[in-house]
Design a protein around this motif. Structure first.
Motif, PDB file in Angstrom:
ATOM      1  N   ARG A  55      -2.757   2.939  27.404  1.00 30.97           N
ATOM      2  CA  ARG A  55      -3.604   1.894  27.969  1.00 30.97           C
ATOM      3  C   ARG A  55      -4.307   1.029  26.917  1.00 30.97           C
ATOM      4  N   ASP A  56      -4.751   1.655  25.833  1.00 31.57           N
ATOM      5  CA  ASP A  56      -5.606   0.962  24.865  1.00 31.57           C
ATOM      6  C   ASP A  56      -4.937  -0.289  24.295  1.00 31.57           C
ATOM      7  N   GLY A  57      -5.519  -1.456  24.555  1.00 31.89           N
ATOM      8  CA  GLY A  57      -5.009  -2.710  24.004  1.00 31.89           C
ATOM      9  C   GLY A  57      -3.730  -3.215  24.640  1.00 31.89           C
ATOM     10  N   MET A  58      -3.282  -2.588  25.737  1.00 29.17           N
ATOM     11  CA  MET A  58      -1.974  -2.941  26.294  1.00 29.17           C
ATOM     12  C   MET A  58      -1.930  -4.382  26.786  1.00 29.17           C
ATOM     13  N   GLN A  59      -2.980  -4.855  27.427  1.00 24.21           N
ATOM     14  CA  GLN A  59      -2.970  -6.226  27.922  1.00 24.21           C
ATOM     15  C   GLN A  59      -2.850  -7.232  26.783  1.00 24.21           C
ATOM     16  N   GLU A  60      -3.507  -6.960  25.665  1.00 30.59           N
ATOM     17  CA  GLU A  60      -3.398  -7.845  24.505  1.00 30.59           C
ATOM     18  C   GLU A  60      -1.990  -7.803  23.907  1.00 30.59           C
ATOM     19  N   LYS A  61      -1.399  -6.613  23.888  1.00 32.47           N
ATOM     20  CA  LYS A  61      -0.046  -6.478  23.350  1.00 32.47           C
ATOM     21  C   LYS A  61       0.968  -7.214  24.224  1.00 32.47           C
ATOM     22  N   ILE A  62       0.802  -7.113  25.532  1.00 34.71           N
ATOM     23  CA  ILE A  62       1.699  -7.814  26.451  1.00 34.71           C
ATOM     24  C   ILE A  62       1.550  -9.320  26.300  1.00 34.71           C
ATOM     25  N   ALA A  63       0.310  -9.788  26.193  1.00 31.73           N
ATOM     26  CA  ALA A  63       0.065 -11.225  26.023  1.00 31.73           C
ATOM     27  C   ALA A  63       0.708 -11.741  24.733  1.00 31.73           C
ATOM     28  N   ASN A  64       0.684 -10.921  23.702  1.00 28.55           N
ATOM     29  CA  ASN A  64       1.284 -11.311  22.426  1.00 28.55           C
ATOM     30  C   ASN A  64       2.798 -11.461  22.546  1.00 28.55           C
ATOM     31  N   VAL A  65       3.430 -10.537  23.262  1.00 25.98           N
ATOM     32  CA  VAL A  65       4.878 -10.597  23.473  1.00 25.98           C
ATOM     33  C   VAL A  65       5.256 -11.859  24.255  1.00 25.98           C
TER      34      VAL A  65
END
Length: 250
Positions: A135-145
């Protein structure tokens, strides 16, 4: 209209209405803009040589069978391709993972909101614990992709790393389950005008596979919708494959 001349604009519109009715103002045919196409790099995908499975259920049955000896029996460097990684085709319900548990853990790992009631009902250490918490930072990682592939569809940098919750590589501690995540990275790329993915896993307990693949499928569907491209095949790469969590130091 040949050499006809129109001194009255209304006469011209009447003639147009008779000869070319679809050209009259207010009756234009609807012209749809073609959907944007993201084109990846030219090349060849060697995953055609690996075992292919129609869906997640087929792969689950296979990895359960090849690890049936259970205990610490380990199959190393397993690679397989799931042809249909849609969420609908990636629901693998088991006694350990009924549909409610799959939905809860996918919400949790996607970084979406969930209720305390859902947590109390579905969370169990046997379903993965810290090693399976992405979960940690997943939304930011997805947005980056998404930003990466929108800006450059040929990019090889569209990755979702999951090695640590917050610490860096220098603090790696093999005794800390939070630092020994089972999934290490998801590599996303555009190929054949589709969004495809390769998942790199340090460890896969076949019994936990239903949770992992439901999460991966949901993530890919979300990214595909944002990019407005269909989702293609998924390649699952596992260094250590065991039957369940009875394996030593998994």
């Amino acid at each position: 209209f040949g050499s006809s001349h129109f001194t009255d604009p209304s006469n011209m519109l009447k003639t147009l209405a008779r000869v070319k009715p679809n050209l009259v103002l207010g009756n234009f045919p609807v012209m749809k803009r073609p959907a944007s196409v993201l084109t990846g790099s030219p090349g060849k995908n060697l995953n055609s040589a690996y075992p292919h499975f129609k869906n997640a259920g087929e792969m689950y049955a296979h990895i359960r069978s090849i690890t049936a000896e259970a205990g610490d029996y380990t199959v190393r460097n397993f690679v397989g391709v799931i042809e249909d990684i849609s969420v609908k085709s990636s629901v693998v319900e088991t006694e350990l993972f009924p549909l409610g548990a799959l939905d809860f853990y996918t919400k949790k790992n996607m970084g979406w909101e969930y209720t305390q009631e859902e947590y109390d009902q579905w969370f169990l250490p046997e379903r993965g614990g810290d090693q399976g918490d992405y979960r940690d930072g997943m939304q930011e990682k997805i947005a980056n992709v998404i930003a990466c592939l929108k800006a450059e569809p040929r990019s090889k940098r569209a990755i979702i790393p999951i090695p640590f919750p917050s610490e860096g590589g220098k603090t790696v501690d093999w005794t800390n389950q939070g630092q020994t995540k089972c999934c290490r990275e998801l590599h996303l790329y555009i190929e054949d005008n589709c969004l495809k993915c390769t998942g790199i896993l340090r460890m896969q307990n076949a019994s936990i596979f239903p949770k992992n693949i439901h999460f991966f499928a949901t993530l890919l569907e979300h990214v595909g919708k944002e990019l407005q491209v269909p989702v293609g095949e998924y390649t699952h790469w596992i260094t250590n494959l065991c039957h369940d969590r009875s394996a030593i130091s998994c």
